[in-house]
Every structure is written in C-alpha cells, then in structure tokens.
Design a protein around this motif. Structure first.
Motif, PDB file in Angstrom:
ATOM      1  N   HIS A  40      25.552   9.489  23.371  1.00 29.80           N
ATOM      2  CA  HIS A  40      24.779   8.469  22.744  1.00 29.80           C
ATOM      3  C   HIS A  40      23.825   8.127  23.668  1.00 29.80           C
ATOM      4  O   HIS A  40      22.634   7.825  23.647  1.00 29.80           O
ATOM      5  CB  HIS A  40      25.183   7.138  22.229  1.00 29.80           C
ATOM      6  CG  HIS A  40      25.723   7.738  20.722  1.00 29.80           C
ATOM      7  ND1 HIS A  40      24.698   7.613  19.744  1.00 29.80           N
ATOM      8  CD2 HIS A  40      27.055   7.582  20.167  1.00 29.80           C
ATOM      9  CE1 HIS A  40      25.369   7.884  18.556  1.00 29.80           C
ATOM     10  NE2 HIS A  40      26.462   7.872  18.591  1.00 29.80           N
ATOM     11  N   THR A  50      20.281   6.720  22.100  1.00 21.10           N
ATOM     12  CA  THR A  50      20.975   5.810  20.988  1.00 21.10           C
ATOM     13  C   THR A  50      22.056   4.820  21.331  1.00 21.10           C
ATOM     14  O   THR A  50      23.077   5.086  20.557  1.00 21.10           O
ATOM     15  CB  THR A  50      21.187   6.888  19.773  1.00 21.10           C
ATOM     16  OG1 THR A  50      22.165   7.820  20.399  1.00 21.10           O
ATOM     17  CG2 THR A  50      20.270   7.613  19.426  1.00 21.10           C
ATOM     18  N   ASP A  82      22.395   1.727  20.554  1.00 21.19           N
ATOM     19  CA  ASP A  82      22.546   1.018  19.557  1.00 21.19           C
ATOM     20  C   ASP A  82      23.655   1.719  18.560  1.00 21.19           C
ATOM     21  O   ASP A  82      24.273   0.954  17.867  1.00 21.19           O
ATOM     22  CB  ASP A  82      21.224   0.453  18.909  1.00 21.19           C
ATOM     23  CG  ASP A  82      20.672  -0.502  19.963  1.00 21.19           C
ATOM     24  OD1 ASP A  82      21.189  -1.138  21.008  1.00 21.19           O
ATOM     25  OD2 ASP A  82      19.441  -0.612  19.655  1.00 21.19           O
ATOM     26  N   ASP A  83      23.402   2.943  18.407  1.00 21.16           N
ATOM     27  CA  ASP A  83      24.337   3.548  17.371  1.00 21.16           C
ATOM     28  C   ASP A  83      25.622   3.570  17.671  1.00 21.16           C
ATOM     29  O   ASP A  83      26.673   3.513  17.041  1.00 21.16           O
ATOM     30  CB  ASP A  83      23.628   5.234  17.296  1.00 21.16           C
ATOM     31  CG  ASP A  83      22.418   5.307  16.312  1.00 21.16           C
ATOM     32  OD1 ASP A  83      21.924   4.092  16.002  1.00 21.16           O
ATOM     33  OD2 ASP A  83      21.866   6.269  16.332  1.00 21.16           O
ATOM     34  N   ALA A  90      27.041   0.084  17.272  1.00 22.69           N
ATOM     35  CA  ALA A  90      27.437   0.009  15.851  1.00 22.69           C
ATOM     36  C   ALA A  90      28.838   0.757  15.589  1.00 22.69           C
ATOM     37  O   ALA A  90      29.661   0.249  14.785  1.00 22.69           O
ATOM     38  CB  ALA A  90      26.454   0.296  15.103  1.00 22.69           C
ATOM     39  N   TYR A  91      28.870   2.073  16.049  1.00 22.96           N
ATOM     40  CA  TYR A  91      30.094   2.655  15.711  1.00 22.96           C
ATOM     41  C   TYR A  91      31.307   2.143  16.322  1.00 22.96           C
ATOM     42  O   TYR A  91      32.304   1.973  15.362  1.00 22.96           O
ATOM     43  CB  TYR A  91      29.960   4.111  16.286  1.00 22.96           C
ATOM     44  CG  TYR A  91      31.125   5.122  16.359  1.00 22.96           C
ATOM     45  CD1 TYR A  91      31.494   5.733  15.094  1.00 22.96           C
ATOM     46  CD2 TYR A  91      31.845   5.380  17.409  1.00 22.96           C
ATOM     47  CE1 TYR A  91      32.767   6.368  15.078  1.00 22.96           C
ATOM     48  CE2 TYR A  91      33.093   6.021  17.386  1.00 22.96           C
ATOM     49  CZ  TYR A  91      33.636   6.829  16.169  1.00 22.96           C
ATOM     50  OH  TYR A  91      34.655   7.347  16.043  1.00 22.96           O
TER      51      TYR A  91
END
Length: 86
Positions: A48, A53, A55-56, A59-60
């Motif tokens: 990521h 990414t 932020d992804d 969240a995960y």
C-alpha cells in the motif's frame, strides 16, 4: 515467497496474493498462524505504501483488528510490529 520478490516492481500483484493468504489465516488460531499473518500484514502495508494508498491499508487493518479483537495474542503481536490501525 514469490510475492516478496515481486513487491518492489509489481506491488499490486503482490498485494492481491498477500490479501488472499491473509484472509485464509484469519480463520486460524495459534501463535504460528498469528506470526504468519503479521508477516503478511507487513507486506500488505509495504504494498500500500508503494502504491500510494496508505489510507486503504489503515481501513483494512482497522477492520481486521475489529474482526479479530478476541485473539489477544494476535493483537499483542500486531502492536509489537506497529500494526495498530487507526
């Protein structure tokens, strides 16, 4: 692991492999499974990061921690490796 070698040049492909393997491990218990999962999570975080990414990943990780919160040894191991989520 092949995905470890492909992570620098093909992080998107490596990420898909890591996520698939991590999903399988979330159903398992025991310190060996937790150590494997944390290793995969570190790879997922790196992918990521390379993809821009983060932020992804946050969240995960937040969702994973919520779903696995009863596994105290896993939570401790994740904390030890800086995988604290949001």
């Amino acid at each position: 692991m092949v995905s470890d070698r492909s992570r620098p040049t093909r992080p998107e492909d490596a990420l898909a492999v890591y996520l698939r393997l991590a999903a399988r491990l979330t159903g398992e218990t025991g310190n060996h499974a937790y150590e494997q999962l944390v290793s995969l999570l570190l790879g997922i975080r790196d992918c990521h990061s390379r993809l821009g990414t983060p932020d992804d990943f946050t969240a995960y990780l937040t969702d994973l921690r919520a779903a696995q919160k009863r596994k105290r040894n896993l939570m401790r191991l994740m904390d030890d490796h800086g995988l604290s989520g949001a």
